[in-house]
Motif scaffolding. Structure first.
Motif, PDB file in Angstrom:
ATOM      1  N   GLU A 509       0.842  -1.198   0.000  1.00 28.32           N
ATOM      2  CA  GLU A 509       0.000   0.000   0.000  1.00 28.32           C
ATOM      3  C   GLU A 509       0.882   1.255   0.000  1.00 28.32           C
ATOM      4  O   GLU A 509       0.607   2.220  -0.724  1.00 28.32           O
ATOM      5  N   MET A 510       1.953   1.234   0.800  1.00 23.58           N
ATOM      6  CA  MET A 510       2.851   2.388   0.826  1.00 23.58           C
ATOM      7  C   MET A 510       3.528   2.548  -0.533  1.00 23.58           C
ATOM      8  O   MET A 510       3.767   3.659  -0.999  1.00 23.58           O
ATOM      9  N   ALA A 511       3.820   1.425  -1.188  1.00 21.36           N
ATOM     10  CA  ALA A 511       4.427   1.474  -2.521  1.00 21.36           C
ATOM     11  C   ALA A 511       3.472   2.134  -3.511  1.00 21.36           C
ATOM     12  O   ALA A 511       3.879   2.940  -4.356  1.00 21.36           O
ATOM     13  N   ARG A 512       2.191   1.823  -3.381  1.00 24.39           N
ATOM     14  CA  ARG A 512       1.197   2.403  -4.297  1.00 24.39           C
ATOM     15  C   ARG A 512       1.103   3.914  -4.084  1.00 24.39           C
ATOM     16  O   ARG A 512       1.071   4.692  -5.032  1.00 24.39           O
ATOM     17  N   ARG A 513       1.136   4.358  -2.825  1.00 19.52           N
ATOM     18  CA  ARG A 513       1.082   5.799  -2.550  1.00 19.52           C
ATOM     19  C   ARG A 513       2.347   6.488  -3.059  1.00 19.52           C
ATOM     20  O   ARG A 513       2.308   7.597  -3.559  1.00 19.52           O
ATOM     21  N   GLU A 514       3.473   5.804  -2.921  1.00 19.22           N
ATOM     22  CA  GLU A 514       4.731   6.363  -3.424  1.00 19.22           C
ATOM     23  C   GLU A 514       4.664   6.529  -4.950  1.00 19.22           C
ATOM     24  O   GLU A 514       5.092   7.549  -5.493  1.00 19.22           O
ATOM     25  N   ASP A 515       4.107   5.530  -5.636  1.00 17.59           N
ATOM     26  CA  ASP A 515       3.980   5.617  -7.094  1.00 17.59           C
ATOM     27  C   ASP A 515       3.057   6.774  -7.509  1.00 17.59           C
ATOM     28  O   ASP A 515       3.325   7.475  -8.477  1.00 17.59           O
ATOM     29  N   GLU A 516       1.983   6.963  -6.734  1.00 15.32           N
ATOM     30  CA  GLU A 516       1.082   8.097  -7.027  1.00 15.32           C
ATOM     31  C   GLU A 516       1.837   9.419  -6.911  1.00 15.32           C
ATOM     32  O   GLU A 516       1.713  10.295  -7.763  1.00 15.32           O
ATOM     33  N   LEU A 517       2.628   9.528  -5.843  1.00 16.19           N
ATOM     34  CA  LEU A 517       3.391  10.760  -5.630  1.00 16.19           C
ATOM     35  C   LEU A 517       4.379  10.986  -6.771  1.00 16.19           C
ATOM     36  O   LEU A 517       4.529  12.096  -7.274  1.00 16.19           O
ATOM     37  N   LYS A 518       5.016   9.883  -7.193  1.00 16.78           N
ATOM     38  CA  LYS A 518       5.996   9.988  -8.280  1.00 16.78           C
ATOM     39  C   LYS A 518       5.339  10.514  -9.545  1.00 16.78           C
ATOM     40  O   LYS A 518       5.867  11.405 -10.193  1.00 16.78           O
ATOM     41  N   SER A 519       4.171   9.965  -9.894  1.00 14.06           N
ATOM     42  CA  SER A 519       3.578  10.410 -11.161  1.00 14.06           C
ATOM     43  C   SER A 519       3.039  11.824 -11.022  1.00 14.06           C
ATOM     44  O   SER A 519       3.108  12.606 -11.972  1.00 14.06           O
ATOM     45  N   LEU A 520       2.570  12.155  -9.823  1.00 15.66           N
ATOM     46  CA  LEU A 520       2.095  13.523  -9.603  1.00 15.66           C
ATOM     47  C   LEU A 520       3.250  14.531  -9.761  1.00 15.66           C
ATOM     48  O   LEU A 520       3.109  15.578 -10.401  1.00 15.66           O
TER      49      LEU A 520
END
Ligand SMILES: [Fe+2]
Length: 571
Positions: A509-520
């Protein structure tokens, strides 16, 4: 306790007592000799009692684990991790145990800085009950020099931690310029490691060949910072043990292995993921990935497995307990479908089957974080607000941190230009602020604020001071995490209630949030590969070349304040 356990192990090994578990039919990779041959393993409690072909210790209640067609290798050891990256150490353990990592040597800094001695010790005690074994590296100083450091990192506290069974070494020692300058107060701390019979983990980022002999002479016995084959071999020649790194920030392992593949001298080589981010671990795996890369680079398989088992165990003086499948060792055993596929089909840890086909079959305790990281200990206990004017830089020449890679900066001194951001580092209690320009980050970012920072303060960046101030104020309400504001709208929120650095969610789940931040951030112009570390290291004054610190904008090379921080009154 010790004597009773050993008497039982001896009895099981002789067939005079039944084993608790018996791993039958596997092919053993013997990391001590490099041979592979058929062998069964008898387990009593947490340890191995017997390895061989006899089965007279199998009793009616002995649990049989079928290893037919599998290769048995020791559980993998991560010798240098920072297990506090968005996910908790327990969440990391839950994710990587099914991937074959059964022991982690971790940095104590985060829990110690934000929870104090009591907090860190209670986290270590809680984690010590889990199926993945944690050992701790004890920091002798903070990440950045700050007021009150010698009190926070007092010598009695360091001595006490070094004396605990879960402490493995002192480190990482990032202040190598102070070592070369012969700073007595630092050496008095390093002496505590020697007195406790423990090693000193170096961190020699950027130290050239003329500086390394002094660092070896000071007692730095390992290093994980080489970023090129030349840097790796220079350190190895001085007797410094190496932890070659493949991390989210520095995925250098293939290049680092080359000189060792050529010369064949692997005895002092280990492998590490260092501070890899959740997204990187989710995508590539953990220590299993290091073994895979090493084999791909031409390291003989038995050697690749030794680098993640016997070598780190021996380096830390723990080879009587870890790193091999032999009588007396902890029963941390992986069942591989194929010697060339380091991801295990099944994992035995502490003598029990804990994972099968990548799925964990046991619970892993989460420490009582709310008691460890209190609002007071994490310095998020004060109510204050930031006004946009405090972030204004004016028209004239200002220090500008120019990013030349994900983490390395250059100092420019000039007026702000189009595409530059405002940046600020703020004390968590609102007592001071350091401001500067920032270029090369994400030119279309309106406002971001985060508690993700190696010095545990608040970082803000953006092109619009109003949006930055709104992000900081929202962050303070959330008590830590990361906030991105577009115009006046909150576009992204990542609450990190544990010290402002972690949440208790699963690693994926933390990985998914990190990926969201990266694309943002990428959508707003961020061009590098690891935004988490760009944020973490904006305050890391042990890296070149200019940083935001509590003293002000700090020129690392010349050791001078370019523009001082300002005291502010909390409002
Ligand atoms: Fe590190």
């Amino acid at each position: 306790m010790w004597a009773r356990e050993r008497i039982e192990l001896v009895a099981v090994s002789r067939g005079a007592r039944p084993a608790d578990r018996y791993v039958r039919g596997g092919l053993l990779l013997n990391v001590y000799t490099g041979e592979t041959y058929p062998a069964n393993v008898a387990v009593r409690g947490e340890r191995i009692a017997y390895v061989g072909l006899r089965d007279d210790m199998v009793g009616p209640r002995t649990e049989i684990i079928d290893a037919g067609g599998r290769t048995l290798v020791p559980g993998y050891i991560e010798p240098h991790a920072h297990p506090w990256n968005l996910a908790t150490p327990a969440a990391l353990a839950r994710h990587v145990l099914p991937l074959g990592t059964t022991a982690i040597f971790g940095d104590n800094l985060t829990a110690y800085e934000l929870g104090g001695l009591r907090g860190f010790e209670s986290a270590a005690a809680a984690l010590a009950h889990g199926p993945l074994r944690f050992y701790w590296l004890i920091r002798p100083h903070g990440q950045s020099p700050a007021d009150g450091e010698s009190r926070r990192f007092s010598r009695p506290a360091i001595r006490r931690m070094l004396g605990k069974p879960w402490s493995a070494a002192m480190g990482e020692v990032t202040r190598w310029p102070d070592v070369l300058a012969g700073r007595r107060d630092l050496f008095d701390r390093l002496a505590l490691a020697s007195a406790a019979g423990k090693r000193i983990e170096g961190h020699t980022a950027g130290a050239g060949p003329e500086k390394l002999p002094g660092l070896a002479a000071a007692g730095f016995s390992s290093d994980h910072e080489p970023i090129s084959a030349a840097e790796a071999i220079e350190r190895a020649r001085l007797g410094i043990a190496l932890m070659l790194r493949q991390s989210s920030l520095r995925p250098d392992l293939r290049a680092l292995l080359a000189p060792f593949v050529k010369a064949g001298g692997f005895e002092r080589v280990m492998l590490t993921t260092d501070g890899s981010s959740p997204s990187f671990i989710a995508r590539h795996g953990f220590v299993d990935n290091l073994v895979r890369l090493a084999i791909e680079e031409g390291v003989p398989p038995a050697t690749a497995y030794r680098m993640v088992t016997l070598h780190p165990a021996s380096y830390y003086g723990k080879d009587a307990d870890l790193g091999g499948i032999a009588p007396g060792r902890y029963a941390d055993i992986l069942l591989l479908g194929d010697i060339l596929e380091p991801r295990p089909a099944a994992v035995i840890a502490r003598g029990r089957l804990v994972a099968r086909d990548g799925q964990s079959t046991v619970a892993f305790p989460e420490p009582p974080w709310r008691r460890i990281f209190t609002p007071r200990s994490t310095r998020l206990d004060r109510t204050w607000r930031l006004a946009a004017e405090e972030l204004e830089l004016g028209e004239g020449t200002v220090p500008v941190l120019r990013l030349v890679s994900a983490v390395i900066t250059q100092l420019d001194e000039r007026p702000l230009r189009r595409g530059d951001l405002h940046a600020a580092l703020l004390d968590r209690r609102g007592e001071w602020i350091t401001t500067a320009g920032l270029s090369g980050f994400a030119p279309e970012l309106d406002g971001l604020a985060t508690t993700l920072s190696t010095d545990c303060q608040i970082l803000a960046a953006g092109r619009r001071p109003e949006a930055m101030a709104q992000a900081v104020n929202r962050l303070l309400e959330m008590k830590g995490g990361l906030v991105v504001v577009d115009g006046r709208r909150v576009a992204f929120e990542l609450p990190l209630p544990l010290g402002g650095l972690m949440a208790t969610g699963p690693l994926l789940e933390m990985a998914r949030r990190e990926d969201e931040l990266k694309s943002l951030l990428a959508a707003r112009g961020y061009a590098f590969h690891d935004p988490l570390f760009t944020l973490y290291f904006m305050a890391a004054d042990f890296l070149p070349s200019v940083r935001l610190t509590g003293r002000g904008v700090w020129d690392v090379r010349r050791a001078r304040v370019v523009s001082p921080s300002r005291r502010r009154r909390s409002r």
